[in-house]
Write an enzyme that holds these catalytic residues in place. Structure first.
Site, PDB file in Angstrom:
ATOM      1  N   GLY A   2       0.806  -0.966  -0.072  1.00  0.00           N
ATOM      2  CA  GLY A   2      -0.127  -0.027   0.075  1.00  0.00           C
ATOM      3  C   GLY A   2       0.909   1.323   0.010  1.00  0.00           C
ATOM      4  O   GLY A   2       2.068   1.194   0.318  1.00  0.00           O
ATOM      5  N   GLY A  27       2.731   3.738   1.445  1.00  0.00           N
ATOM      6  CA  GLY A  27       3.198   4.196   2.567  1.00  0.00           C
ATOM      7  C   GLY A  27       3.582   5.540   2.889  1.00  0.00           C
ATOM      8  O   GLY A  27       3.857   5.975   3.929  1.00  0.00           O
ATOM      9  N   ARG A  28       4.001   6.185   1.543  1.00  0.00           N
ATOM     10  CA  ARG A  28       4.595   7.397   1.531  1.00  0.00           C
ATOM     11  C   ARG A  28       4.076   8.279   0.314  1.00  0.00           C
ATOM     12  O   ARG A  28       4.637   9.208  -0.150  1.00  0.00           O
ATOM     13  CB  ARG A  28       5.916   7.482   1.703  1.00  0.00           C
ATOM     14  CG  ARG A  28       6.637   7.024   0.517  1.00  0.00           C
ATOM     15  CD  ARG A  28       7.999   7.295   0.667  1.00  0.00           C
ATOM     16  NE  ARG A  28       8.860   6.595  -0.604  1.00  0.00           N
ATOM     17  CZ  ARG A  28      10.010   6.934  -1.089  1.00  0.00           C
ATOM     18  NH1 ARG A  28      10.551   7.984  -0.585  1.00  0.00           N
ATOM     19  NH2 ARG A  28      10.345   6.077  -2.104  1.00  0.00           N
ATOM     20  N   LYS A  70       4.567  12.115  -3.564  1.00  0.00           N
ATOM     21  CA  LYS A  70       5.300  10.986  -3.310  1.00  0.00           C
ATOM     22  C   LYS A  70       6.179  11.834  -1.885  1.00  0.00           C
ATOM     23  O   LYS A  70       6.814  12.769  -2.093  1.00  0.00           O
ATOM     24  CB  LYS A  70       6.374  10.566  -4.124  1.00  0.00           C
ATOM     25  CG  LYS A  70       6.913   9.197  -3.935  1.00  0.00           C
ATOM     26  CD  LYS A  70       7.485   8.443  -5.357  1.00  0.00           C
ATOM     27  CE  LYS A  70       8.361   7.469  -4.929  1.00  0.00           C
ATOM     28  NZ  LYS A  70       8.980   6.981  -6.190  1.00  0.00           N
ATOM     29  N   ARG A  75       3.898  13.490  -8.553  1.00  0.00           N
ATOM     30  CA  ARG A  75       4.123  12.674  -9.598  1.00  0.00           C
ATOM     31  C   ARG A  75       2.618  12.551 -10.598  1.00  0.00           C
ATOM     32  O   ARG A  75       1.512  12.560  -9.859  1.00  0.00           O
ATOM     33  CB  ARG A  75       4.178  11.223  -9.363  1.00  0.00           C
ATOM     34  CG  ARG A  75       4.091  10.005 -10.107  1.00  0.00           C
ATOM     35  CD  ARG A  75       4.880   9.270  -9.663  1.00  0.00           C
ATOM     36  NE  ARG A  75       4.438   8.331  -8.730  1.00  0.00           N
ATOM     37  CZ  ARG A  75       5.125   7.173  -8.316  1.00  0.00           C
ATOM     38  NH1 ARG A  75       6.261   6.753  -8.396  1.00  0.00           N
ATOM     39  NH2 ARG A  75       4.659   6.340  -7.207  1.00  0.00           N
ATOM     40  N   ASP A 113       4.723  -4.736  -7.531  1.00  0.00           N
ATOM     41  CA  ASP A 113       4.214  -3.493  -7.165  1.00  0.00           C
ATOM     42  C   ASP A 113       4.600  -2.327  -7.898  1.00  0.00           C
ATOM     43  O   ASP A 113       4.086  -1.197  -7.783  1.00  0.00           O
ATOM     44  CB  ASP A 113       4.185  -3.328  -5.716  1.00  0.00           C
ATOM     45  CG  ASP A 113       5.640  -3.164  -4.991  1.00  0.00           C
ATOM     46  OD1 ASP A 113       6.217  -4.084  -5.272  1.00  0.00           O
ATOM     47  OD2 ASP A 113       6.097  -2.441  -4.400  1.00  0.00           O
ATOM     48  N   ASN A 114       5.756  -2.552  -8.565  1.00  0.00           N
ATOM     49  CA  ASN A 114       6.198  -1.570  -9.242  1.00  0.00           C
ATOM     50  C   ASN A 114       5.930  -1.596 -11.028  1.00  0.00           C
ATOM     51  O   ASN A 114       6.682  -1.050 -11.652  1.00  0.00           O
ATOM     52  CB  ASN A 114       7.830  -1.312  -9.232  1.00  0.00           C
ATOM     53  CG  ASN A 114       7.850  -0.985  -7.746  1.00  0.00           C
ATOM     54  OD1 ASN A 114       7.190  -0.248  -7.229  1.00  0.00           O
ATOM     55  ND2 ASN A 114       9.339  -1.162  -7.123  1.00  0.00           N
ATOM     56  N   ASP A 150       8.165   4.265 -10.794  1.00  0.00           N
ATOM     57  CA  ASP A 150       8.898   3.918  -9.531  1.00  0.00           C
ATOM     58  C   ASP A 150      10.459   3.956  -9.894  1.00  0.00           C
ATOM     59  O   ASP A 150      10.967   2.940 -10.080  1.00  0.00           O
ATOM     60  CB  ASP A 150       8.519   2.805  -8.862  1.00  0.00           C
ATOM     61  CG  ASP A 150       7.872   3.154  -7.437  1.00  0.00           C
ATOM     62  OD1 ASP A 150       7.900   4.262  -7.102  1.00  0.00           O
ATOM     63  OD2 ASP A 150       7.385   2.312  -6.763  1.00  0.00           O
TER      64      ASP A 150
HETATM   65  P1  AMP Z   1       9.116   1.298  -3.337  1.00  0.00           P
HETATM   66  O1  AMP Z   1      10.488   0.625  -2.913  1.00  0.00           O
HETATM   67  O2  AMP Z   1       9.513   2.700  -3.393  1.00  0.00           O
HETATM   68  O3  AMP Z   1       8.415   0.808  -4.562  1.00  0.00           O
HETATM   69  O4  AMP Z   1       8.067   1.015  -1.921  1.00  0.00           O
HETATM   70  C1  AMP Z   1       7.869  -0.159  -1.467  1.00  0.00           C
HETATM   71  C2  AMP Z   1       6.645  -0.079  -0.400  1.00  0.00           C
HETATM   72  O5  AMP Z   1       7.299   0.637   0.652  1.00  0.00           O
HETATM   73  C3  AMP Z   1       5.456   0.785  -0.730  1.00  0.00           C
HETATM   74  O6  AMP Z   1       4.643   0.251  -0.126  1.00  0.00           O
HETATM   75  C4  AMP Z   1       6.013   2.208  -0.094  1.00  0.00           C
HETATM   76  O7  AMP Z   1       4.692   3.016   0.145  1.00  0.00           O
HETATM   77  C5  AMP Z   1       6.762   1.690   1.149  1.00  0.00           C
HETATM   78  N1  AMP Z   1       7.575   2.662   1.552  1.00  0.00           N
HETATM   79  C6  AMP Z   1       8.921   3.186   0.913  1.00  0.00           C
HETATM   80  N2  AMP Z   1       9.315   4.098   1.712  1.00  0.00           N
HETATM   81  C7  AMP Z   1       8.498   4.354   2.627  1.00  0.00           C
HETATM   82  C8  AMP Z   1       8.751   5.463   3.828  1.00  0.00           C
HETATM   83  N3  AMP Z   1       9.523   6.418   3.893  1.00  0.00           N
HETATM   84  N4  AMP Z   1       7.611   5.498   4.514  1.00  0.00           N
HETATM   85  C9  AMP Z   1       6.437   4.769   4.467  1.00  0.00           C
HETATM   86  N5  AMP Z   1       6.670   3.667   3.668  1.00  0.00           N
HETATM   87  C10 AMP Z   1       7.446   3.524   2.767  1.00  0.00           C
HETATM   88 MG    MG Z   2       6.834   1.255  -5.492  1.00  0.00          MG
END
Ligand code: AMP
Ligand code: MG
Length: 493
Positions: free
Chosen positions: A98, A100-101, A121, A184, A260-261, A270
């Site tokens: 989900g 997260g940020r 983001k 974005r 997820d990407n 991403d």
């Molecule tokens: P990503 O590697 O950017 O594709 O992120 C993978 C997952 O980690 C996704 O669910 C993001 O929302 C979560 N995520 C990445 N960075 C953060 C952060 N700083 N705080 C909360 N969730 C994060």
């Molecule tokens: Mg991602």
């Protein structure tokens, strides 16, 4: 009037046309979210070209109003911010994730009636933040801006970057870094992982609602198609085959092709540890955490097929009432992926060599050039561009095997219709002179992060905005890094 009331009035003049169609999906697909209050937002970069494409005009906004807007301190009229629920296979392992940020402000309708997601983001914590802080640092957000816009200029489907603001707050990673928020813009943020989320919950109605929504939004021509869900699966597979072939054409390494990407729209999404390959080496990996080379350049097509298999699995309940029949249908479609990818790849590679017709030896001709590059350590981008700039000139300084290849290529070109000059023009239109070179990207980000100096960044963005043209000032951006053997990228969370 208070400062924020002034901003409100100004922001309503921007031209937003918000809708929130995603919030009309069953509520398991999202959680209401609210951008965090930040200390001292300030705009670092604003993409005015993209803004005009979107029918938006930020020129009348005061710097404060713009900073408030792009940090979510004041929301555009009609925005209902949410965080999207999704799951995903990360390095092969299934997890519930989900946003997260990331916070989706909603969808904006463009002048051409396209619905695009507007997403922050780094906008703050959401229900899906787990142990994360919901924040982002300036370097990685500028990096996403730079590379996504470069991909766009290369003509490759991608999410776009509208703005980066600094928050005036620190985020804590290995060290304290300047916090930032990226705005974005995407066709949507529906991912393979969104479907995995729906499938994992085993709620047939929700899965169907998501699927119908996605078809309506990205493949409206299929709404009334016979075997609609099978046609949808085929269409998603087709877009990914085309996308990954385009990555391979320019040496783009995504770096974290978790499910997820992978966007259902077929856009690149991403930009974490992505980077461009210099020397042609299929095993090239830049991401520090990709220790086994799962997402290496040469593995991207196979990983795409792996991800699409996870996607197909989610659709099984919709393909046919009989599970065995569904599996047979999905397996057949997935089995076509390698040939489909190969067709896109071969056609792209032919164009890179100026060929407009197809001959049976073309694959071998292309492969010999790649083999030569690999053996001699030649730069992928510059080799193709040099061939484009002067296909008639046999490179005197090259070795015998190159000379031999070059002669074969010229003979092959001679069987094409039209004058040689048009070959050059054709090739220059598909072989970039400039790509984001790792050392240039790093230098631009370092100056921005450490000296608050965005001049290198802006210059690099400008050069990369017309990658197929060779302006004299672009020349020095063509050099590969002196040594990229040890170059590493990081996820930047
Ligand atoms: P990503 O590697 O950017 O594709 O992120 C993978 C997952 O980690 C996704 O669910 C993001 O929302 C979560 N995520 C990445 N960075 C953060 C952060 N700083 N705080 C909360 N969730 C994060
Ligand atoms: Mg991602």
């Amino acid at each position: 009037m208070t400062a924020s009331a002034t901003s409100n009035v100004e922001i309503s003049s921007v031209g937003w046309r918000f809708d929130n169609t995603y919030t009309r999906l069953p509520d398991v697909f999202y959680a209401v979210a609210c951008p965090a209050t930040v200390q001292e937002p300030s705009v670092s970069v604003l993409n005015t070209d993209l803004a005009s494409e979107l029918g938006l005009d930020f020129s009348r906004l005061s710097p404060l109003a713009a900073a408030n807007l792009f940090s979510g301190q004041i929301l555009p009229d009609g925005s209902q911010p949410i965080a999207q629920a999704y799951a995903g296979h990360q390095y092969g392992h299934f997890t519930m994730l989900g946003d997260g940020r990331a916070i989706l402000l909603g969808e904006h309708r463009t002048p051409t009636a396209q619905l695009v997601d507007i997403q922050f983001k780094g906008g703050g914590v959401t229900r899906f933040s787990r142990r994360g802080d919901g924040r982002a640092a300036l370097g990685p957000m500028l990096r996403e801006y730079l590379i996504s816009e470069a991909m766009w200029a290369l003509g490759i489907p991608t999410t776009r970057s509208l703005a980066v603001v600094t928050t005036g707050e620190q985020v804590y990673r290995a060290s304290a870094l300047r916090g930032a928020i990226l705005t974005r813009v995407a066709a949507s943020h529906i991912r393979v992982g969104t479907f995995e989320y729906a499938a994992a919950r085993q709620e047939a109605e929700n899965l169907q609602a998501l699927t119908d929504y996605t078809i309506q939004r990205h493949f409206p021509e299929l709404v009334n198609a016979p075997e609609k869900y099978l046609a949808f699966l085929k269409a998603v597979i087709d877009r990914q085959a085309s996308l990954i072939a385009q990555w391979q054409m320019v040496g783009f390494i995504h770096g974290v092709m978790n499910t997820d990407n992978m966007a259902i729209s077929g856009e690149t999404i991403d930009y974490g540890p992505c980077a461009f390959m210099n020397v042609y080496r299929p095993e090239t990996v830049f991401s520090s955490i990709d220790r086994h080379g799962r997402y290496a350049y040469g593995n991207q097509p196979a990983i795409a097929q792996w991800n699409l298999t996870r996607f197909a699995e989610t659709l099984l309940p919709l393909l046919d009432a009989d599970q065995e029949q569904s599996v047979a249908m999905a397996t057949a479609v997935l089995g076509e992926f390698p040939a489909l990818f190969q067709r896109y790849w071969l056609s792209g590679m032919r164009s890179k060599l100026g060929l407009q017709t197809a001959e049976s030896d073309d694959l071998e001709l292309i492969q010999s050039l790649l083999d030569w590059m690999q053996t001699t350590g030649a730069d992928f981008t510059n080799t193709f561009r040099k061939l484009s700039d002067g296909p008639l000139i046999a490179e005197q300084d090259q070795d015998a095997s190159f000379q031999e290849w070059h002669t074969r290529w010229l003979l092959r070109l001679n069987r094409e219709a039209g004058p040689m000059e048009s070959v050059s023009a054709r090739m220059q239109a598909v072989n970039p002179a400039v790509i984001p070179r790792n050392h240039q990207v790093e230098a631009a980000l370092q100056a921005a992060e450490e000296q608050n100096d965005l001049s290198l960044f802006h210059r690099l963005v400008a050069v990369l905005s017309s990658p197929y043209e060779l302006a004299p000032e672009s020349n020095r951006y063509r050099d590969p890094p002196p040594d990229d053997d040890g170059y590493q990228t990081f996820c930047g969370t």
